[in-house]
Design a protein around this motif. Structure first.
Motif, PDB file in Angstrom:
ATOM      1  N   UNK A 171       0.539  -1.132  -0.106  1.00  0.00           N
ATOM      2  CA  UNK A 171      -0.077   0.436  -0.062  1.00  0.00           C
ATOM      3  C   UNK A 171       0.265   1.043   0.650  1.00  0.00           C
ATOM      4  N   UNK A 172       0.192   2.894  -0.383  1.00  0.00           N
ATOM      5  CA  UNK A 172       0.847   3.867  -0.721  1.00  0.00           C
ATOM      6  C   UNK A 172       0.189   4.959  -0.028  1.00  0.00           C
ATOM      7  N   UNK A 173       0.357   5.577   0.217  1.00  0.00           N
ATOM      8  CA  UNK A 173      -0.471   6.710   1.575  1.00  0.00           C
ATOM      9  C   UNK A 173      -0.390   7.419   0.573  1.00  0.00           C
ATOM     10  N   UNK A 174      -1.730   7.949   0.389  1.00  0.00           N
ATOM     11  CA  UNK A 174      -1.937   9.200  -0.436  1.00  0.00           C
ATOM     12  C   UNK A 174      -3.117  10.192   0.080  1.00  0.00           C
ATOM     13  N   UNK A 175      -2.628  10.111   2.011  1.00  0.00           N
ATOM     14  CA  UNK A 175      -3.294  11.267   2.508  1.00  0.00           C
ATOM     15  C   UNK A 175      -5.746  10.790   2.096  1.00  0.00           C
ATOM     16  N   UNK A 176      -5.796  11.979   1.972  1.00  0.00           N
ATOM     17  CA  UNK A 176      -7.204  12.575   1.647  1.00  0.00           C
ATOM     18  C   UNK A 176      -7.442  12.072   0.127  1.00  0.00           C
ATOM     19  N   UNK A 177      -7.133  11.541  -0.332  1.00  0.00           N
ATOM     20  CA  UNK A 177      -7.562  11.528  -2.105  1.00  0.00           C
ATOM     21  C   UNK A 177      -8.335  11.165  -2.233  1.00  0.00           C
ATOM     22  N   UNK A 178      -8.521   9.658  -1.012  1.00  0.00           N
ATOM     23  CA  UNK A 178      -9.356   8.623  -1.525  1.00  0.00           C
ATOM     24  C   UNK A 178     -10.792   9.429  -1.572  1.00  0.00           C
ATOM     25  N   UNK A 179     -11.231   9.886  -0.441  1.00  0.00           N
ATOM     26  CA  UNK A 179     -12.266  11.374  -0.556  1.00  0.00           C
ATOM     27  C   UNK A 179     -12.031  12.067  -0.643  1.00  0.00           C
ATOM     28  N   UNK A 180     -11.564  13.022  -1.663  1.00  0.00           N
ATOM     29  CA  UNK A 180     -10.949  13.630  -2.054  1.00  0.00           C
ATOM     30  C   UNK A 180     -12.288  12.796  -3.447  1.00  0.00           C
ATOM     31  N   UNK A 181     -11.787  11.784  -4.090  1.00  0.00           N
ATOM     32  CA  UNK A 181     -11.963  11.541  -5.532  1.00  0.00           C
ATOM     33  C   UNK A 181     -13.412  11.236  -5.142  1.00  0.00           C
ATOM     34  N   UNK A 182     -13.836  10.422  -4.278  1.00  0.00           N
ATOM     35  CA  UNK A 182     -15.685  10.205  -4.018  1.00  0.00           C
ATOM     36  C   UNK A 182     -16.674  11.348  -4.398  1.00  0.00           C
ATOM     37  N   UNK A 183     -15.939  12.260  -4.194  1.00  0.00           N
ATOM     38  CA  UNK A 183     -17.177  13.540  -4.474  1.00  0.00           C
ATOM     39  C   UNK A 183     -17.406  13.797  -6.083  1.00  0.00           C
ATOM     40  N   UNK A 184     -16.643  13.424  -6.809  1.00  0.00           N
ATOM     41  CA  UNK A 184     -16.660  12.953  -8.393  1.00  0.00           C
ATOM     42  C   UNK A 184     -17.427  11.346  -8.771  1.00  0.00           C
ATOM     43  N   UNK A 185     -17.463  11.161  -8.484  1.00  0.00           N
ATOM     44  CA  UNK A 185     -18.030   9.901  -8.381  1.00  0.00           C
ATOM     45  C   UNK A 185     -19.732   9.027  -8.628  1.00  0.00           C
ATOM     46  N   UNK A 186     -19.672   9.345 -10.163  1.00  0.00           N
ATOM     47  CA  UNK A 186     -21.425   9.462 -10.104  1.00  0.00           C
ATOM     48  C   UNK A 186     -21.943   8.132 -10.129  1.00  0.00           C
ATOM     49  N   UNK A 187     -21.395   6.719 -10.221  1.00  0.00           N
ATOM     50  CA  UNK A 187     -21.609   5.816  -9.268  1.00  0.00           C
ATOM     51  C   UNK A 187     -22.522   5.706  -7.643  1.00  0.00           C
ATOM     52  N   UNK A 188     -21.289   5.886  -7.047  1.00  0.00           N
ATOM     53  CA  UNK A 188     -21.395   5.854  -5.769  1.00  0.00           C
ATOM     54  C   UNK A 188     -22.277   6.771  -5.188  1.00  0.00           C
ATOM     55  N   UNK A 189     -22.517   8.177  -6.268  1.00  0.00           N
ATOM     56  CA  UNK A 189     -23.870   9.260  -5.349  1.00  0.00           C
ATOM     57  C   UNK A 189     -24.862   9.095  -5.883  1.00  0.00           C
ATOM     58  N   UNK A 190     -25.072   7.977  -7.263  1.00  0.00           N
ATOM     59  CA  UNK A 190     -25.886   7.287  -7.633  1.00  0.00           C
ATOM     60  C   UNK A 190     -26.662   5.332  -6.984  1.00  0.00           C
ATOM     61  N   UNK A 191     -25.350   5.563  -6.226  1.00  0.00           N
ATOM     62  CA  UNK A 191     -26.091   4.159  -5.761  1.00  0.00           C
ATOM     63  C   UNK A 191     -26.963   4.281  -4.510  1.00  0.00           C
ATOM     64  N   UNK A 192     -26.323   5.865  -3.497  1.00  0.00           N
ATOM     65  CA  UNK A 192     -26.796   6.401  -2.434  1.00  0.00           C
ATOM     66  C   UNK A 192     -27.903   7.028  -2.958  1.00  0.00           C
ATOM     67  N   UNK A 193     -28.089   7.292  -3.882  1.00  0.00           N
ATOM     68  CA  UNK A 193     -29.881   7.816  -3.549  1.00  0.00           C
ATOM     69  C   UNK A 193     -30.558   6.152  -4.101  1.00  0.00           C
ATOM     70  N   UNK A 194     -30.453   5.828  -4.556  1.00  0.00           N
ATOM     71  CA  UNK A 194     -31.174   4.599  -4.598  1.00  0.00           C
ATOM     72  C   UNK A 194     -31.126   3.968  -3.279  1.00  0.00           C
ATOM     73  N   UNK A 195     -30.474   4.061  -2.318  1.00  0.00           N
ATOM     74  CA  UNK A 195     -30.512   3.239  -1.755  1.00  0.00           C
ATOM     75  C   UNK A 195     -31.502   4.109  -0.385  1.00  0.00           C
ATOM     76  N   UNK A 196     -31.395   5.407  -0.488  1.00  0.00           N
ATOM     77  CA  UNK A 196     -32.402   6.640   0.316  1.00  0.00           C
ATOM     78  C   UNK A 196     -33.757   5.569   0.002  1.00  0.00           C
TER      79      UNK A 196
END
Length: 310
Positions: free
Chosen positions: A64-89
């Motif tokens: 593994x390679x330490x990248x800090x908060x980049x994974x959290x920055x990436x999810x803001x532009x992840x349309x698939x995650x937000x679509x799945x979250x809307x469907x879940x709600x």
């Protein structure tokens, strides 16, 4: 006996009480240590490891390679995650309303001792003991176009002109999954609500009846307020379980048709174990945990007792 010796005697008399209190506290601590160890090993440590993984580019193979908060920055532009979250709600709202709409009448039906009440309680609760995966497989067979039960029944009743693939379209698949979840979970919610109903003092209900309060008035001004804590527990369990839905969507429709039934957990599963982005999947898990925490705290605040709010 001198006056100056009284404090000394009082201190000496308090020493055995202090020792007994410390011994009692130690025994109580020993009783809760196994539970504390389980929470630490199976809850606190995994959450800490997940949070640590979320700060890394963590491949399935390799270091593994330490990248800090980049994974959290990436999810803001992840349309698939937000679509799945809307469907879940949306699914959580529909499933929660459906479960309570079935469980509450069942609880009212079996709350009081009457003929066949015990048998009905057992019958309504039986699906709860079936695992979600087993229940999903059972309903896949029941919904099968050729060998199932529902599709031929719809044709025989004249609802559909021919046998249809119920799991082949979004609307029918979604309705079928919600129906399966209600069949599987409503019995557990019924038991919780029945316990709350049985905890309402009979003299309060009788006094309201003497004051000519109708059934709806008694339900609104007595039953619901006195069941606030039970309703809060049942609601939190129902919403949390729905937000974490995975088995039924994976087994019954595999996220289809057209990836329209991908839940948030399903998306995390795909990112972690299909795309092998374990660090990104860990970040998504932490965000989902935070959402669940906010939802649970919000429910507790909305359903708090008035006395607790003062």
């Amino acid at each position: 006996m001198s006056v100056t010796s009284l404090p000394t005697a009082a201190v000496a008399a308090s020493r055995p009480k202090g020792r007994r209190r410390r011994r009692r506290d130690l025994v109580g601590l020993l009783y809760v240590l196994p539970a504390m160890a389980l929470v630490l090993v199976f809850f606190i440590v995994p959450i800490g490891m997940t949070a640590w993984m979320s700060l890394h580019n963590w491949p399935l193979l390799g270091l593994p390679r330490f990248i800090g908060l980049r994974n959290y920055e990436r999810l803001w532009s992840d349309a698939g995650f937000w679509a799945s979250l809307r469907f879940t709600l949306v699914y959580t709202g529909v499933a929660t309303v459906a479960i309570f709409a079935v469980a509450f009448p069942l609880a009212l039906l079996v709350e009081k001792p009457r003929p066949l009440a015990s048998l009905l309680r057992t019958a309504f609760f039986l699906p709860v003991v079936v695992g979600f995966a087993t229940a999903a497989l059972l309903w896949v067979w029941l919904l099968n176009t050729d060998s199932g039960l529902f599709s031929p029944a719809l044709q025989a009743l004249g609802i559909t002109p021919q046998r249809i693939n119920i799991l082949g379209t979004f609307d029918t698949a979604f309705a079928a999954i919600v129906a399966m979840v209600v069949w599987k979970v409503a019995g557990f919610t019924m038991i919780l609500l029945m316990t709350g109903l049985q905890g309402i003092p009979a003299d309060i209900v009788e006094a309201a009846r003497i004051d000519h309060a109708g059934p709806l008035q008694r339900f609104r001004f007595i039953t619901l307020p006195l069941m606030r804590r039970t309703l809060g527990l049942a609601l939190i369990l129902c919403i949390t379980g729905s937000m974490l839905a995975f088995d039924q969507f994976y087994i019954m429709v595999a996220g289809g048709p057209g990836n329209q039934t991908l839940t948030a957990v399903y998306w995390i599963f795909n990112q972690s174990f299909v795309s092998f982005r374990l660090g990104y999947g860990a970040a998504l898990s932490i965000v989902l945990l935070a959402i669940l925490l906010v939802l649970s705290l919000g429910q507790l605040w909305l359903l708090r007792d008035r006395e607790d709010a003062r």
